[in-house]
Design a protein around this motif. Sequence first.
Motif, short mmCIF file in Angstrom:
data_model
loop_
_atom_site.label_atom_id
_atom_site.label_comp_id
_atom_site.label_asym_id
_atom_site.label_seq_id
_atom_site.Cartn_x
_atom_site.Cartn_y
_atom_site.Cartn_z
N ARG A 122 74.66 -46.85 -6.48
CA ARG A 122 74.60 -47.32 -5.07
C ARG A 122 75.60 -48.71 -5.08
O ARG A 122 76.14 -49.34 -5.85
N SER A 123 76.09 -48.70 -3.69
CA SER A 123 76.87 -49.86 -3.52
C SER A 123 76.54 -51.19 -3.90
O SER A 123 75.28 -51.65 -3.76
N GLY A 124 77.29 -52.06 -4.83
CA GLY A 124 76.80 -53.09 -5.28
C GLY A 124 75.56 -53.07 -6.34
O GLY A 124 75.12 -54.04 -6.54
N ARG A 125 75.45 -51.92 -6.82
CA ARG A 125 74.32 -51.68 -7.83
C ARG A 125 73.04 -51.89 -7.20
O ARG A 125 71.94 -52.11 -7.98
N VAL A 126 72.63 -52.02 -5.97
CA VAL A 126 71.67 -52.29 -5.40
C VAL A 126 70.87 -51.11 -5.08
O VAL A 126 71.17 -50.16 -4.28
N GLY A 127 69.61 -50.80 -5.70
CA GLY A 127 68.89 -49.78 -5.66
C GLY A 127 69.35 -48.67 -6.38
O GLY A 127 68.98 -47.50 -6.12
N GLU A 128 70.31 -48.77 -7.49
CA GLU A 128 70.68 -47.66 -8.35
C GLU A 128 69.37 -47.05 -9.10
O GLU A 128 68.55 -47.75 -9.62
N ARG A 129 69.62 -45.79 -9.72
CA ARG A 129 68.66 -45.34 -10.47
C ARG A 129 69.16 -44.33 -11.76
O ARG A 129 70.05 -43.57 -11.48
N LEU A 130 68.70 -44.80 -12.84
CA LEU A 130 68.97 -44.23 -14.17
C LEU A 130 68.07 -43.17 -14.47
O LEU A 130 66.96 -43.47 -14.53
N THR A 131 68.41 -42.11 -14.68
CA THR A 131 67.37 -40.76 -15.25
C THR A 131 67.62 -40.18 -16.31
O THR A 131 68.55 -39.74 -16.46
N ASP A 132 66.64 -40.23 -17.01
CA ASP A 132 66.50 -39.42 -18.44
C ASP A 132 66.37 -38.13 -18.12
O ASP A 132 65.47 -37.43 -17.72
N VAL A 133 67.35 -37.12 -18.42
CA VAL A 133 67.39 -35.66 -18.34
C VAL A 133 67.48 -34.93 -19.45
O VAL A 133 67.54 -33.72 -19.54
N SER A 134 67.21 -35.80 -20.68
CA SER A 134 67.30 -34.98 -21.94
C SER A 134 65.95 -34.28 -22.23
O SER A 134 64.80 -34.54 -21.74
N THR A 135 66.40 -33.03 -23.08
CA THR A 135 65.00 -32.55 -23.57
C THR A 135 64.23 -33.39 -24.34
O THR A 135 63.14 -33.28 -24.46
N ALA A 136 64.61 -34.42 -24.93
CA ALA A 136 63.88 -35.49 -25.74
C ALA A 136 62.84 -36.06 -24.55
O ALA A 136 61.87 -36.49 -25.54
N ALA A 137 63.09 -36.11 -23.46
CA ALA A 137 62.05 -36.80 -22.67
C ALA A 137 60.87 -36.05 -22.43
O ALA A 137 59.96 -36.57 -21.96
N GLY A 138 60.92 -34.78 -22.76
CA GLY A 138 59.59 -34.00 -22.85
C GLY A 138 59.29 -33.45 -21.28
O GLY A 138 60.43 -33.42 -20.54
N ALA A 139 58.06 -32.87 -21.05
CA ALA A 139 57.64 -32.46 -19.87
C ALA A 139 57.87 -33.48 -18.80
O ALA A 139 57.55 -34.66 -19.07
N ARG A 140 58.21 -32.98 -17.48
CA ARG A 140 58.31 -33.84 -16.48
C ARG A 140 57.50 -33.54 -15.21
O ARG A 140 56.89 -32.28 -15.19
N THR A 141 57.14 -34.26 -14.11
CA THR A 141 56.44 -33.96 -13.12
C THR A 141 57.34 -33.60 -12.15
O THR A 141 58.34 -34.00 -11.98
N PRO A 142 56.95 -32.90 -10.83
CA PRO A 142 57.64 -32.75 -9.64
C PRO A 142 58.10 -34.20 -9.17
O PRO A 142 59.26 -34.27 -8.53
N SER A 143 57.31 -35.17 -9.21
CA SER A 143 57.66 -36.39 -8.59
C SER A 143 58.81 -37.12 -9.30
O SER A 143 59.75 -37.64 -8.73
N GLU A 144 58.95 -36.93 -10.62
CA GLU A 144 60.02 -37.22 -11.61
C GLU A 144 61.29 -36.67 -11.17
O GLU A 144 62.36 -37.25 -11.07
N PHE A 145 61.22 -35.31 -10.71
CA PHE A 145 62.36 -34.66 -10.30
C PHE A 145 62.84 -35.23 -9.07
O PHE A 145 64.25 -35.29 -9.06
N LEU A 146 61.93 -35.61 -8.16
CA LEU A 146 62.69 -36.17 -6.88
C LEU A 146 63.28 -37.53 -7.03
O LEU A 146 64.13 -37.72 -6.51
N ARG A 147 62.69 -38.36 -8.22
CA ARG A 147 63.31 -39.55 -8.44
C ARG A 147 64.60 -39.41 -8.90
O ARG A 147 65.43 -40.15 -8.93
N SER A 148 64.67 -38.03 -9.76
CA SER A 148 66.07 -37.95 -10.51
C SER A 148 67.14 -37.62 -9.42
O SER A 148 68.16 -37.82 -9.77
N LEU A 149 66.84 -37.51 -8.19
CA LEU A 149 67.67 -37.15 -7.16
C LEU A 149 67.88 -38.52 -6.56
O LEU A 149 68.59 -38.51 -5.35
#
Length: 583
Positions: A109-136
């Motif tokens: 995001r502009s100026g790094r305000v509100g940026e989001r880093l998402t772990d999409v690796s297989t090592a992160a294990g099972a995820r929930t639909p809410s985590e999918f939305l956060r990944s976007l």
Amino acid sequence: MSVVLKGQGLRVAVLGGGIAGLTAATELAERGVDVTVVEPTGWGGKARSASVPGTGRGGRLDLPSEHGFRFFPGFYRSLPDTLRRIPLDGSPDGVAGNLREATHVLSARSGRVGERLTDVSTAAGARTPSEFLRSLGMETGGRGLTSEELLYFANRMLVYMTSSDERRLGQWESTSWWEFSAADGASDEYHKACVVGATRTVVAARAEVCSAHTVGGFLEAFGYGFLGRGEVLPADRVLNGPTSTAWIDPWVTHLDSLGVRLELGWRVERLTVGARGVTGAELRGPRGERRDLTADSYICALPVHRVGALLDRGLAEADIALKRTSDLRTDWMVGIQFYLTEPVPVIRGHVLFLDSPWALTSISQAQFWDCDFRATYGDGTVADCLSVDISAWDTPGILYGKPARECTRTEVAAEVWAQLCDGLNGRGRTTLHEGLLHSWELDPAVRNLDGPGPAVNDEPLLINTTDSWAARPRAVTAAPNLFMAGDYVRCPVNLATMEGANQAARLAVNALLDASGHPGAPALVHTLHQPEELRRLKEVDGELFAQGRAHILDGPPPWAVSARGRRSPRRVPGGPRGPRAPR
């Protein structure tokens, strides 16, 4: 590795040496078919990599360049199957052994305000639909979405995921992603995270014209991979070197070992058509010479923008329905590489610049490559390559206030760099600065940015506009010995991708084998994951659609309130019995 069958006397001409053409040649050669492939520009088509001439010093290679970075999402299954069958010394998994997992995605995001880093690796294990939305990049509070916006987008995904095939083709194919996601009246943040960000950073298409059938399908496929549903594969993979080095060159070597005739520099000028189908292809060579190529069957694996030139030169005569391909639209998704004097990995994966007016995405490549970048490429001072895709060429930038099409090449580079800095610098951190920049290379397929005349892109990308499915050809044509392959041909992956090109080629090969009576087993065409838990909901929706009724979960957004305070109903087009799905 597939077993190569003995020859059956069948001769096939493959017109085009991109991903579709090379895939078709592989499948046919493994079945003992006599194959000739002609390609005018370079093996691998838009997927190939190149180099910046004259930049190598002291025995090093020229700096690598490309049309745009390649990535292999988890829902790609047909293409990795092909990679596994291309031999590579020291790799039991063939060229697929050159894939490396990209473990994170950064929504910058502009100026790094509100940026989001998402772990999409297989090592992160099972995820929930809410985590999918956060990944976007979707969250509530602060700079994120409101709770009602987040819930409504979740509703949009659920509606698509539980829609029947009939509704997907009969309604969502005719509905733009802008309309499906109810963008009118929504906040700018909703536009960036849910509407525009989901299209321009992936398929180089405007949300106002791209079909919900395509965008919804891509997000569904990516979402299942992220959630660990279906075949468990990394959600994001990249190659461990330049595309041609790590993949295309070994592929061409393998095809040569199978006896495939590979003829580079030859362009298809015309098809000759007789009562029994195509009888020949007229070719023009690298020095202007002409010759005819004859075969028993032909696979047209040319990109969609080159197919149009053949319509009045035999292609439409072979099948008049192919004239519909002229209705298909293309847009620009162009790569630019910045060569840096120090390693700047940023993250181990892709970066989506949600506030970038030019819809930028990037990846730092040296961290994935199995070499010392500084010792291998350039003049010894270049340590990294920041590869960037520019997906929006008609939006004014932040530096010059002009769209990319109206900028010079130097202005495009400066504008992209400014937008990268805007997303990666701020909050006390400076990731990019001018002292890091050694040089840059913009895709040479884009011409005339410095004049004269309007800018031209020699290798545009198909965009799936509303109702474009009906204009896309099938692998089978009216001519009994002509078959179509390419990322614009109808296939399970409804998106112009390398996977789509690979699948279309397999469909063309299967149709050819069937028409010729060849005994070879058909090529496997992988389908997308469809969870059993949603099967009954799709059946119910199919019944509702046949009655002309809306999806049971489909409703207006909270912000769509009429002057009387009542929300406007959503309607199903096509009359009381509902629309009919194109066949």
